[in-house]
Motif scaffolding. Structure first.
Motif, short mmCIF file in Angstrom:
data_model
loop_
_atom_site.label_atom_id
_atom_site.label_comp_id
_atom_site.label_asym_id
_atom_site.label_seq_id
_atom_site.Cartn_x
_atom_site.Cartn_y
_atom_site.Cartn_z
N LEU A 1 0.83 -1.20 0.00
CA LEU A 1 0.00 0.00 0.00
C LEU A 1 0.87 1.26 0.00
CD1 LEU A 1 -2.85 1.30 0.34
CD2 LEU A 1 -2.49 1.14 2.82
N THR A 2 0.59 2.17 -0.92
CA THR A 2 1.27 3.46 -0.94
C THR A 2 0.34 4.49 -0.31
OG1 THR A 2 2.49 2.90 -2.96
CG2 THR A 2 2.31 5.23 -2.41
N ILE A 3 0.85 5.19 0.71
CA ILE A 3 0.04 6.13 1.48
C ILE A 3 -0.19 7.40 0.66
CG2 ILE A 3 -0.19 7.38 3.65
CD1 ILE A 3 -0.17 4.30 3.87
N LYS A 4 -1.47 7.79 0.55
CA LYS A 4 -1.85 9.01 -0.16
C LYS A 4 -2.81 9.81 0.71
CE LYS A 4 -1.67 6.64 -4.66
NZ LYS A 4 -2.46 6.27 -5.85
N ALA A 5 -2.91 11.09 0.41
CA ALA A 5 -3.94 11.90 1.08
C ALA A 5 -5.30 11.41 0.62
CB ALA A 5 -3.75 13.38 0.73
N ALA A 6 -6.21 11.22 1.58
CA ALA A 6 -7.50 10.64 1.23
C ALA A 6 -8.58 11.21 2.12
CB ALA A 6 -7.43 9.12 1.34
N LYS A 7 -9.84 10.94 1.72
CA LYS A 7 -10.99 11.26 2.56
C LYS A 7 -11.59 9.94 3.02
CE LYS A 7 -12.55 15.71 0.64
NZ LYS A 7 -12.60 16.42 1.94
N LEU A 8 -11.73 9.78 4.33
CA LEU A 8 -12.35 8.59 4.91
C LEU A 8 -13.67 8.99 5.52
CD1 LEU A 8 -9.26 6.88 6.60
CD2 LEU A 8 -10.27 6.39 4.38
N ARG A 9 -14.75 8.53 4.87
CA ARG A 9 -16.11 8.89 5.30
C ARG A 9 -16.27 10.41 5.36
NH1 ARG A 9 -19.11 4.85 8.00
NH2 ARG A 9 -18.48 2.81 7.16
N GLY A 10 -15.66 11.09 4.38
CA GLY A 10 -15.83 12.52 4.28
C GLY A 10 -14.85 13.35 5.08
N VAL A 11 -13.89 12.71 5.79
CA VAL A 11 -12.93 13.45 6.61
C VAL A 11 -11.53 13.24 6.04
CG1 VAL A 11 -11.92 13.70 8.91
CG2 VAL A 11 -14.36 13.20 8.67
N ASP A 12 -10.78 14.33 5.89
CA ASP A 12 -9.42 14.26 5.33
C ASP A 12 -8.49 13.49 6.27
OD1 ASP A 12 -10.12 15.72 3.13
OD2 ASP A 12 -9.56 17.66 4.03
N SER A 13 -7.63 12.66 5.65
CA SER A 13 -6.61 11.91 6.39
C SER A 13 -5.31 12.02 5.63
CB SER A 13 -7.03 10.45 6.56
OG SER A 13 -6.06 9.74 7.32
N ASN A 14 -4.24 12.44 6.32
CA ASN A 14 -2.96 12.72 5.66
C ASN A 14 -1.83 11.83 6.16
OD1 ASN A 14 -3.84 15.14 4.10
ND2 ASN A 14 -4.34 15.87 6.16
N GLY A 15 -2.05 10.56 6.16
CA GLY A 15 -1.05 9.60 6.60
C GLY A 15 -1.73 8.41 7.27
N MET A 16 -0.92 7.49 7.81
CA MET A 16 -1.48 6.31 8.48
C MET A 16 -0.66 5.96 9.71
SD MET A 16 -2.28 2.49 6.97
CE MET A 16 -0.60 1.89 7.04
N LEU A 17 -1.35 5.91 10.85
CA LEU A 17 -0.73 5.39 12.06
C LEU A 17 -0.69 3.87 11.95
CD1 LEU A 17 -2.55 7.71 14.60
CD2 LEU A 17 -0.10 7.75 14.05
N CYS A 18 0.42 3.24 12.34
CA CYS A 18 0.68 1.84 11.97
C CYS A 18 0.78 0.92 13.18
CB CYS A 18 1.98 1.74 11.17
SG CYS A 18 2.00 2.73 9.69
N SER A 19 0.36 -0.32 12.96
CA SER A 19 0.59 -1.39 13.92
C SER A 19 1.90 -2.09 13.59
CB SER A 19 -0.56 -2.41 13.87
OG SER A 19 -0.52 -3.12 12.63
N ALA A 20 2.36 -2.95 14.50
CA ALA A 20 3.61 -3.69 14.27
C ALA A 20 3.47 -4.64 13.09
CB ALA A 20 4.00 -4.45 15.53
N LYS A 21 2.29 -5.23 12.92
CA LYS A 21 2.10 -6.16 11.81
C LYS A 21 2.12 -5.45 10.47
CE LYS A 21 -0.80 -9.97 10.20
NZ LYS A 21 -1.99 -10.82 10.48
N GLU A 22 1.52 -4.25 10.41
CA GLU A 22 1.52 -3.51 9.15
C GLU A 22 2.92 -3.13 8.71
OE1 GLU A 22 -2.86 -1.34 9.51
OE2 GLU A 22 -1.12 -0.56 10.61
N LEU A 23 3.82 -2.96 9.69
CA LEU A 23 5.21 -2.63 9.37
C LEU A 23 6.09 -3.87 9.25
CD1 LEU A 23 5.66 0.41 11.79
CD2 LEU A 23 5.20 0.46 9.33
N ALA A 24 5.45 -5.06 9.37
CA ALA A 24 6.17 -6.35 9.28
C ALA A 24 7.25 -6.47 10.34
CB ALA A 24 6.77 -6.53 7.89
#
Length: 803
Positions: free
Chosen positions: A101-124
Motif C-alpha cells: 500500500l502506498t500512502i496518499k492523502a485521502a478522505k475517509l467517510r468525508g474526513v481528510d486523512s494525511n497519513g497512516m498510524l501503523c501497527s507492528a504487523k503492518e510494518l512487518a
C-alpha cells in the motif's frame, strides 16, 4: 535458537553481508532454518505523537486524530482501539509504501486523512495487529522509526543439534562466527558491581551433584515501574520473547546473551534461608503460569525456609514472583546438571527456555557472570543498591575440562588434506579453546561451555567445519580396504530374513520403545529400562520383548480386515543390567540382545479350491521355526511352558541342544497367546507366536564333510502305549540314548488315543532307522537295539508294547 542479526554483530565484527552470514552459519553446522528481514523498507515512517482524538462524525469505530510529527500537526483518521491522546506511535507519511500500500492523502467517510498510524504487523515487525505499535513516551518525535528501533535488522532462527548447547546464546554463536569469518569476539564487560550494602541470604545445597553451584544477590530499593528500554524490548521481541516487565526482561535478556537462565524473586516475599533439595512425595507448587503441580523426589526445588518456591531449572513459583510493587529483589543463577532436568518438564507438560538449555548443558562458570551483568542492568535502569554476591558451591561435583591431544598426522589423515599449523591454532583459539603446541601437534583444553569436546576426533571435526568442507579436496578411496571373510560359524541375519519371507512372512519394524502399560499386560516389565526423555508417555520404556510390538502390529492389520496375517521381526531388546560381575564396567548401559520373533493368525494357507480352510496352529509355527533352525543345523527341544503370556498346554519353552547331545539351554518361547492376554489386547482371533534369541538359533559349527555309508539302512517300526502326560520329546530322548551308535533317525509317524487304548494313555508309533558305516547290520544287531529301546521305555516311562 532465535536472535536478531544486529545483536550478533555487536559481539563479533564482520564485513559479511546478511546472506553471507547466513550461509556461513549453515556451513559451520549452525543451520539457518529461517531468516526474516525486519524494517527493510521503512523510509517515510517516523515517530509521531497523538495530541488530540475526536470521534468520527460518520463512523463509530473511527477517530479523527491530531498527530504531531515534530514539524507539523497532521489530521489522521484512525480505527485502532488503543489510539489516544499522548500515545507515541509510528506514522507512515504521504508517499510512503507500507507493504503493498502506498500512502496518499485521502478522505475517509468525508474526513481528510494525511497519513497512516501503523501497527507492528503492518510494518512487518511483529505479528501483533491488535492496535498501534506503542512506543515509549520519551521517543523523539520526528525521528525516522528505523533509526529509533535500530532497523533494518533480521530475525535469524537456527536449527541446533543437541550437542551444541553453547550456541543457545548470542555470545556462544559469536565464537563460531568469529572463527569462520577470521575475526575476533568483541570483549565483554562483566566487571563486578561493588556491594553498596550488606544485604545477604544464607544458601544451602542439599542436592549433591545435581546442583553443585548456586549464586544469588539481593538488590534493594529498585523502581520496578520503570519500563523496559526500547533497545532491550526489541531484542527480546526479535528473539521470540514477549517483554513483560523490567526485572523479568533483564533475566531473559541475560539468558539470551550469554546462555545462563536466571530467576528474580521478590525479596519481600522471602523469609530465608534459601535452599536447594529434592521435592518430597505429595509436595505441590504453584508455578508462574498459574498451574498447581504435584511433585515427587524426581524433581528439584528451590526453597525458602524449606518451602518450595521454584521448580529447579524449569520455572519459578507464583508466590514469590516480582511485580510492579517489588522494591527489593533476590537474583538467582544456578548450575543444574542435565541429568537432573531431562524429562522433568515434559512430565508436567512444560517446555521452558530455561529447561531447554539446562537439559542440554549450561556452562557451570556462568552463574556469577550472569549475576554481575543482570545487576549492572537493573541498577542502571531501575536504580537500587546491590548487596554482595552470595555463592554456594560444591567444587567436588564441578567438572573441569581435561586437555585433549590433537596430533598433526592424525588431523591430516582424518581430513585427507594438510591444514597449516598457524591456521589450526587460529581456528582453535578463535573458538575460545586454550592451545599449547608441541612436537607432534597440540594440547587443547576446551572451555567449560564446550561439553561436546572430549576426544581427538571432536577437535578434528571443529577444524573441518571451520576450515570449510568446500576447502577439503574430494578424493576417491585408495583401495587399501581390508576385506573380511564372513564367518562360517554364524548364519547372517539377511539369510534368516530371506528364509522367513520364503515361509510367507512379512517383515515388520517396530519402535524399540513402548508403553510401560503394554509391557505390564505381557508381564514383561521386569528389568525394563525407562527413557529419561521419551517422545511421549506412550513410548516411555525400552522394549524387553519383540512380541508386544509385533502383536500390536498384527492387531492393527486384523482391525483393517486382514484375516490372514503373518509377520516377523529381527531386532534388539533391552534389559537393565544387574550390578556386579562384568556389568560393573557399564552399570548404566542396558543389556542389548538380538532376537527374532514371528506371529501368525487366520488360515494356515492361502484360500484355494482343492483343500478346505484350516486355522494356523502351534504345529504350523513349530514347523516354520524348525525350518529356520535348519539353516544352521541347530537342534531344538521343546518343553511345556509356564510363561504368563502363553496358553497353558499350547505353548512351550524352546531349548538349543548341544550338537553332541551333552546338554541344552533355553533360547526362547513358542505357542498360542493366553486367552486372558488376547482379551486384554482386544484380539478377536487366536494368535500363535514365537520369540527366540537370534544368536543361538543361527550359530553353527564349521561344516565338515564326511562320506555317506555304502551299507544299507534298516527300519523297525514300534508302537508303545504310554501315559498321556508323557511328552514325545522325553520319549525321543530316551530312544536316542538307548539305541546307541547305530541309530540314524527316529520318526514319530502316529499318535492315537481312543478305542483299544486305555483311558489316560496314548499310543505312539515310531520308526527307528539304523545304519552302520563299516558293515551291514545283522538281525541280531537290530534285535538288540530294539530290545534296549523297549527296556528303556518300560523302565523310564512305564511304556508297553501295543498289541
Amino acid at each position: 535458537m532465535k536472535f536478531p542479526e544486529n545483536w550478533l554483530r555487536q559481539h563479533v565484527r564482520t564485513d559479511a553481508t546478511r546472506e553471507e552470514l547466513a550461509a556461513t552459519l549453515t556451513a559451520i553446522g549452525l543451520e539457518v532454518e529461517e531468516m526474516e528481514v525486519l524494517g527493510d523498507n521503512l523510509d517515510g515512517v517516523i515517530v509521531a505523537r497523538i495530541v488530540e482524538c475526536a470521534k468520527h462524525p460518520e463512523a463509530d469505530k473511527l477517530q479523527v486524530c491530531k498527530v504531531d510529527t515534530g514539524n507539523e500537526v497532521l489530521q489522521i483518521v484512525c480505527g485502532a482501539p488503543n489510539a489516544r491522546p499522548g500515545l507515541v506511535a509510528p506514522l507512515a507519511t504521504i508517499g510512503t509504501t507500507v507493504g503493498t500500500l502506498t500512502i496518499k492523502a485521502a478522505k475517509l467517510r468525508g474526513v481528510d486523512s494525511n497519513g497512516m498510524l501503523c501497527s507492528a504487523k503492518e510494518l512487518a515487525l511483529d505479528a501483533d495487529a491488535s492496535g498501534l505499535l506503542e512506543l515509549p513516551d520519551d521517543a523523539p518525535v520526528g525521528t525516522p522509526l528505523a533509526d529509533y528501533l535500530g532497523l533494518p535488522d533480521a530475525r535469524i532462527e537456527l536449527k541446533l543439534t543437541p550437542n551444541r548447547a553453547d550456541c543457545f546464546s548470542v555470545r556462544g554463536i559469536a565464537f563460531d562466527v568469529a572463527a569462520a569469518c577470521g575475526s575476533d569476539v568483541v570483549p565483554f564487560d562483566a566487571t563486578p558491581m561493588p556491594a553498596l550494602n550488606d544485604a545477604t541470604m544464607d544458601i544451602t545445597l542439599n542436592a549433591g551433584a545435581d546442583v553443585p553451584r548456586f549464586v544469588g544477590r539481593v538488590i534493594e530499593g529498585i523502581d520496578a515501574h520503570v519500563r523496559t528500554p526500547i533497545w532491550m524490548a526489541e531484542r527480546l521481541r526479535r528473539s521470540g520473547i514477549r517483554p513483560i516487565s523490567l526485572l523479568v526482561d533483564v533475566t531473559q535478556y541475560v539468558m539470551l546473551e550469554i546462555g545462563q537462565p536466571m530467576h528474580a524473586f521478590d525479596r519481600g516475599l522471602l523469609q530465608g534461608p534459601i535452599g536447594v533439595r529434592r521435592a518430597r512425595a505429595g509436595e505441590s507448587l504453584k508455578l508462574l503460569d498459574g498451574r498447581d503441580v504435584a511433585l515427587d523426589d524426581q524433581f528439584l526445588v528451590v526453597t525458602d525456609n524449606d518451602r518450595a518456591v521454584a521448580l529447579g531449572g524449569i520455572m519459578g513459583g507464583a508466590d514469590t514472583k516480582v511485580t510492579d510493587n517489588t522494591r527489593n529483589v533476590f537474583l538467582e543463577a544456578a548450575h543444574w546438571v542435565p541429568s537432573a532436568i531431562i524429562g522433568r518438564g515434559r512430565r508436567l507438560g512444560l517446555h521452558t527456555d530455561a529447561g531447554h538449555r539446562f537439559e542440554r548443558g549450561v556452562d557451570p562458570e556462568l552463574p556469577r557472570q550472569a549475576i554481575e551483568i543482570a545487576t549492572r542492568l537493573i541498577v542502571e535502569l531501575a536504580g537500587g543498591a546491590p548487596g554482595p554476591v552470595i555463592e554456594a558451591v560444591l567444587p567436588e561435583y564441578l567438572a573441569k575440562p581435561s586437555p585433549v591431544v590433537l596430533r598433526r598426522a592424525r588431523l591430516a589423515r582424518g581430513l585427507g588434506t594438510t591444514v597449516a599449523d598457524n591456521e589450526v591454532e587460529r581456528i582453535l583459539r578463535a573458538l575460545g579453546l586454550d592451545v599449547a603446541a608441541h612436537a607432534e601437534g597440540w594440547s587443547v583444553t576446551p572451555p567449560t561451555r564446550r561439553f561436546d569436546i572430549a576426544i581427538e576426533e571432536d577437535l578434528i571435526e571443529e577444524i573441518a567445519r571451520i576450515y570449510g568442507y568446500d576447502n577439503i579436496p574430494a578424493t576417491l578411496p585408495g583401495g587399501h580396504t581390508r576385506l573380511v571373510a564372513p564367518t562360517e560359524t554364524q548364519v547372517d541375519a539377511a539369510t534368516a530374513r530371506r528364509h522367513m519371507a520364503s515361509r510367507d512372512y512379512l517383515e515388520a519394524v517396530n519402535y524399540a520403545f513402548v508403553d510401560e502399560a503394554l509391557l505390564a499386560s505381557w508381564h514383561a516389565h521386569e528389568g525394563q529400562v525407562p527413557l529419561a526423555n521419551p517422545l511421549s508417555a506412550e513410548l516411555g520404556v525400552m522394549r524387553t520383548q519383540l512380541l508386544p510390538g509385533l502383536v500390536a502390529a498384527l492387531s492393527r492389520n486384523v482391525a483393517r480386515q486382514q484375516h490372514r496375517v503373518r509377520l516377523f521381526e529381527i531386532g534388539k531388546v533391552f534389559h537393565a543390567r544387574s550390578m556386579g560381575g562384568d556389568d560393573t564396567a557399564h552399570p548404566k548401559s542396558p543389556l542389548e540382545t538380538n532376537r527374532i520373533a514371528a506371529v501368525a493368525c487366520g488360515p494356515a494357507s492361502l484360500e484355494q479350491w482343492s483343500d478346505r480352510e484350516r486355522v494356523v496352529d502351534f504345529h504350523d509355527l513349530k514347523g516354520d521355526l524348525e525350518s529356520l533352525a535348519q539353516l544352521s543345523g541347530a537342534k531344538l527341544a521343546f518343553r511345556p511352558s509356564t510363561q504368563p503370556h502363553g496358553h497353558p498346554g499350547r505353548s512351550a519353552d524352546v531349548y538349543r541342544v548341544n550338537d553332541d547331545g551333552s546338554g541344552e539351554w533355553p533360547i526362547g518361547w513358542i505357542g498360542q497367546l493366553h486367552p486372558r492376554l488376547a482379551k486384554a489386547l482386544d484380539l478377536p482371533v487366536d494368535v500363535v507366536a514365537f520369540e527366540l534369541d537370534l544368536t543361538p538359533v543361527l550359530s553353527r559349527n564349521i561344516p565338515r564333510a564326511h562320506a555317506l555309508s555304502k551299507f544299507p539302512s534298516v527300519r523297525r517300526d514300534l508302537a508303545f502305549v504310554v501315559p498321556e502326560a508323557v511328552q514325545w520329546t522325553a520319549v525321543k530322548a530316551t530312544v536316542e540314548a538307548a539305541a546307541g551308535a547305530f541309530l540314524r533317525e527316529v520318526v514319530l509317524f502316529d499318535r492315537y488315543s481312543g478305542a483299544g487304548v486305555e483311558s489316560g494313555f496314548k499310543s505312539l508309533a515310531m520308526g527307528l532307522i539304523l545304519q552302520d558305516e563299516s558293515r551291514t547290520l545283522t538281525d541280531r544287531d537290530v534285535e538288540q537295539v530294539v530290545a534296549d529301546v523297549v527296556a528303556a521305555l518300560q523302565q523310564q516311562h512305564h511304556a508297553a508294547i501295543r498289541s
